[in-house]
Scaffold this motif. Structure first.
Motif, PDB file in Angstrom:
ATOM      1  N   ASP A   1       0.801  -1.217   0.000  1.00 50.61           N
ATOM      2  CA  ASP A   1       0.000   0.000   0.000  1.00 50.61           C
ATOM      3  C   ASP A   1       0.841   1.277   0.000  1.00 50.61           C
ATOM      4  OD1 ASP A   1      -2.317  -1.563   0.140  1.00 50.61           O
ATOM      5  OD2 ASP A   1      -2.244  -1.620   2.334  1.00 50.61           O
ATOM      6  N   LEU A   2       2.151   1.142  -0.001  1.00 55.17           N
ATOM      7  CA  LEU A   2       3.011   2.310   0.137  1.00 55.17           C
ATOM      8  C   LEU A   2       2.915   3.243  -1.060  1.00 55.17           C
ATOM      9  CD1 LEU A   2       6.357   1.009   1.679  1.00 55.17           C
ATOM     10  CD2 LEU A   2       4.496   2.227   2.797  1.00 55.17           C
ATOM     11  N   THR A   3       2.980   4.516  -0.768  1.00 52.93           N
ATOM     12  CA  THR A   3       3.126   5.557  -1.789  1.00 52.93           C
ATOM     13  C   THR A   3       4.271   6.468  -1.342  1.00 52.93           C
ATOM     14  OG1 THR A   3       1.599   7.086  -0.708  1.00 52.93           O
ATOM     15  CG2 THR A   3       0.651   5.501  -2.284  1.00 52.93           C
ATOM     16  N   VAL A   4       4.758   7.278  -2.258  1.00 52.63           N
ATOM     17  CA  VAL A   4       5.827   8.213  -1.912  1.00 52.63           C
ATOM     18  C   VAL A   4       5.371   9.156  -0.810  1.00 52.63           C
ATOM     19  CG1 VAL A   4       7.245  10.113  -2.783  1.00 52.63           C
ATOM     20  CG2 VAL A   4       6.893   8.074  -4.181  1.00 52.63           C
ATOM     21  N   ASP A   5       4.127   9.585  -0.858  1.00 53.23           N
ATOM     22  CA  ASP A   5       3.622  10.508   0.150  1.00 53.23           C
ATOM     23  C   ASP A   5       3.556   9.857   1.531  1.00 53.23           C
ATOM     24  OD1 ASP A   5       2.341  13.187   0.716  1.00 53.23           O
ATOM     25  OD2 ASP A   5       0.759  11.838   1.429  1.00 53.23           O
ATOM     26  N   ILE A   6       3.151   8.582   1.596  1.00 52.06           N
ATOM     27  CA  ILE A   6       3.109   7.866   2.881  1.00 52.06           C
ATOM     28  C   ILE A   6       4.505   7.799   3.482  1.00 52.06           C
ATOM     29  CG2 ILE A   6       2.828   5.574   3.909  1.00 52.06           C
ATOM     30  CD1 ILE A   6       0.352   5.200   2.209  1.00 52.06           C
ATOM     31  N   VAL A   7       5.495   7.458   2.669  1.00 56.71           N
ATOM     32  CA  VAL A   7       6.863   7.352   3.161  1.00 56.71           C
ATOM     33  C   VAL A   7       7.367   8.713   3.635  1.00 56.71           C
ATOM     34  CG1 VAL A   7       9.247   6.828   2.527  1.00 56.71           C
ATOM     35  CG2 VAL A   7       7.392   5.351   1.726  1.00 56.71           C
ATOM     36  N   ASN A   8       7.173   9.742   2.837  1.00 56.64           N
ATOM     37  CA  ASN A   8       7.679  11.069   3.200  1.00 56.64           C
ATOM     38  C   ASN A   8       6.999  11.632   4.437  1.00 56.64           C
ATOM     39  OD1 ASN A   8       9.482  11.142   1.057  1.00 56.64           O
ATOM     40  ND2 ASN A   8       8.048  12.184  -0.308  1.00 56.64           N
ATOM     41  N   SER A   9       5.765  11.226   4.673  1.00 53.85           N
ATOM     42  CA  SER A   9       4.993  11.776   5.790  1.00 53.85           C
ATOM     43  C   SER A   9       5.165  10.998   7.091  1.00 53.85           C
ATOM     44  CB  SER A   9       3.504  11.811   5.429  1.00 53.85           C
ATOM     45  OG  SER A   9       3.271  12.601   4.285  1.00 53.85           O
ATOM     46  N   ASN A  10       5.736   9.798   7.023  1.00 53.33           N
ATOM     47  CA  ASN A  10       5.714   8.941   8.208  1.00 53.33           C
ATOM     48  C   ASN A  10       7.016   8.210   8.527  1.00 53.33           C
ATOM     49  OD1 ASN A  10       2.606   8.877   8.855  1.00 53.33           O
ATOM     50  ND2 ASN A  10       2.775   8.542   6.638  1.00 53.33           N
TER      51      ASN A  10
END
Length: 305
Positions: free
Chosen positions: A230-239
């Protein structure tokens, strides 16, 4: 921005053992001598790269079918394969291009030679063709992507290439002392969190850690732990948070990617009025009291985001 205070113990138990890869053998012997790259039924084999180990040499296994040993020397030459990676990506992800597996950039690894000699009369089941993958290049690989070395047998000086096994994808996995990508490195999480203006609440869950370098891993803030699919670039950058284990086993915490991070991380000192405070931003490792050969690893974290 609302701030959340986190006290965490992240614990994992590791069995100390030795293992080896086994790609299997043909159950029925092939009497015609055919040369092939050793791989599984999907023409994939694993290469486990330890970013904490100075040994940068890895191997491709080449084999010859048939009932007898080679009766003459033969030379096998490899090249980059152009068939399997597009097939793998389309069959697994179709048009979801963001999920596509990637070929490792050629500048990241080096084959001393793309040719090797299989010696006559040698009783080895597999012949090893070495390649080098420097640690500084392994550390450039994203833990969120699948990487392959696409390989194919270009030519053999004797006999023939095996039609369905002449090419293969070498899947690159990373590991260090604390985590690995070939399987989930799951840690137990226990601790407390306190959102600004709210009461303290207890935490009890699990968390997956991913290796980044010899002494660093990635995790997500608090008890947040999204599924890899389920990962997205935004999820990684935000968390995402990088944890670095220093030489004295103290820990340094920072956003996973400082340039693109949408999360701020503040590492906190232990409260002066609590001399027995457990969450000291340190790493611990000790033998399990009850299971011989098992090591318990703990990250004692105290931070705010």
């Amino acid at each position: 921005m609302r701030k959340i205070l986190i006290n965490l113990i992240i614990t994992a138990s590791i069995i100390c053992s030795v293992s080896c890869d086994d790609y299997g053998q043909f159950e029925e012997e092939l009497y015609e001598k055919q040369i092939y790259i050793v791989s599984n039924s999907e023409n994939i084999f694993d290469v486990i790269c330890d970013v904490g180990n100075e040994d940068i040499i890895h191997n491709i296994a080449i084999a010859c079918s048939g009932s007898q040993l080679l009766d003459e020397d033969l030379t096998v030459t490899l090249e980059e394969d152009t068939i399997l990676l597009p097939k793998y990506n389309y069959s697994n992800y179709e048009v979801n291009y963001e999920k596509y597996a990637k070929a490792v950039p050629e500048s990241y690894y080096h084959f001393p030679s793309l040719s090797m000699v299989l010696n006559a009369g040698n009783e080895r089941a597999h012949y090893k063709m070495p390649f080098e993958f420097p640690i500084e290049n392994l550390e450039k690989l994203s833990p969120d992507s699948i990487y392959f070395l696409p390989l194919a047998i270009k030519e053999v000086s004797e006999y023939v290439k095996k039609p369905d096994k002449f090419n293969a994808l070498a899947r690159i996995y990373l590991k260090n002392k604390y985590a690995e990508t070939s399987q989930a490195s799951i840690y137990t999480v226990k601790g407390f969190s306190q959102a600004e203006g709210e009461n303290q609440s207890s935490l009890n869950s699990q968390k997956t850690l991913l290796p980044l370098s010899a002494n660093s891993v990635r995790m997500y803030r608090g008890i947040y732990d999204p599924a890899q699919k389920d990962l997205t670039v935004d999820i990684v950058n935000s968390n995402a948070i990088r944890i670095t284990v220093n030489g004295d086993n103290t820990l340094s915490l920072e956003p996973y990617n400082e340039e693109t991070a949408k999360i701020k991380v503040e590492q906190l000192p232990p409260p002066q009025d609590e001399p027995g405070f457990l969450y000291t931003n340190t790493f611990e490792q000790a033998p399990d009291k009850y299971v011989p050969g098992m090591l318990n690893q703990r990250f004692l974290l105290y931070y705010r985001y």
